[in-house]
Design a protein around this motif. Sequence first.
Motif, short mmCIF file in Angstrom:
data_model
loop_
_atom_site.label_atom_id
_atom_site.label_comp_id
_atom_site.label_asym_id
_atom_site.label_seq_id
_atom_site.Cartn_x
_atom_site.Cartn_y
_atom_site.Cartn_z
N GLY A 158 0.86 -1.33 -0.05
CA GLY A 158 -0.01 -0.13 -0.05
C GLY A 158 0.91 1.27 0.09
O GLY A 158 0.55 2.08 -0.44
N SER A 209 -2.45 -6.20 -1.70
CA SER A 209 -1.35 -4.79 -1.78
C SER A 209 -0.18 -5.14 -2.47
O SER A 209 0.66 -4.39 -3.03
N GLY A 212 -9.34 -3.99 0.33
CA GLY A 212 -8.36 -4.05 -0.35
C GLY A 212 -8.04 -4.78 -1.67
O GLY A 212 -7.33 -4.82 -2.54
N GLY A 260 -7.39 -3.41 -4.98
CA GLY A 260 -5.95 -3.28 -5.23
C GLY A 260 -5.50 -4.24 -6.58
O GLY A 260 -4.35 -4.17 -7.10
#
Length: 381
Positions: free
Chosen positions: A169, A238, A311, A314
């Motif tokens: 991240g 990530s 997430g 991502g």
Amino acid sequence: MERVGSDTATQGLSGDDPGWLACLSPGWFGAVMGTGIIAVIAAEDPGHIASLNASMRDAAYGAAVLAALLAVLLIVPYLLRWIIYPARSWASLKDPQSGPLHGTVPGGVLVLSVVAATVGPRVLSSSATATLIEVLDGIGIPLALLISILFAYLLFTLDHHDRQEVNGGWFIPPVVTIIVPVVLVPLMRLVGASGVRLLLFTGYSFLGVGLILFVLVLAMLHDRMVTQPLPAATMAPSLWIVLGPAGVGAAALLDLAHVAQMVLGPSAQAIGPLSMIGATLLWGFGGWSLLVALALLGRYLRQGGIPYGVGWWGFTFPVGALTVATVSLGQIWTLPIIGDVAFALFVLLVVLWLGVSASTLGSLLGGRRQLPATISAPSSS
């Protein structure tokens, strides 16, 4: 340092429920980025397959509208969270897992600017398109710079003793600053010669910020991946974000070189070839990173899977960024196989987007609380 990730995740299941707004994650703007990049790529029609021309055009329009709607729906609660729950918002910004997710907000705004420059001229007047780009750039660029500085300051000044806190991240603030040159290029058509030079200078400056930060974070993440246990499954998406700076950096180099050759004259003759080589180098690393990310994804799936969370978005924009770079390089190198690779990457992007979107809708409609202020801290897997 206050850690709010695990507390927030459990509060949603306990009687002391702070409410969804208090737990809203800034990472939801990753949905705007991941959706908007589909519009940009579809408008470029990767592969140039005649039977898919109409479908690509419709996909570009549909993704552009959806990305804009998502941004409008998300920005109001995001701002309200900062106003109503400032302590929680600051705590999430200070957290090494959730802090960089705040970069998706200017990232989403800047991706919408790219969408406006790519799809806008097909449905809007030139003046309306120019105004829209100027407004989005005026919001996104200062915010991108602010987030990159603020997150770096917090990393430098807060106590971080655990190397496992480093995660993919952290690439988000760099990739957002690398988007800035891409969104400045359309503005260069609207200003005079001195204005173009200023914007070109600014574009290269932001590119320097983003690429150097990318290299620094990459070194830290590589060290963390080699010397520490793999991140927990919740952090697996990530690891794909590394594709973002590589892809956007390659595209930015090519976009800036095109303008630089026109503005700087004979002194810029070498910029084109050097930028093409530099972009290809970045693309090569991005392609390698994708293969590594796919291998690690397979490992996570074999060891129990990846629990759904915000997430997951991502997985989308980084692949889209690499696809954009592939499309641009295919046009410069004039190699048909690069166009085929671009089309294959676009198919992968669409499959990932559909999967993430279906999981998101299923989670929200099913009543699950997947709006954490942070991602839970990494652990060995």
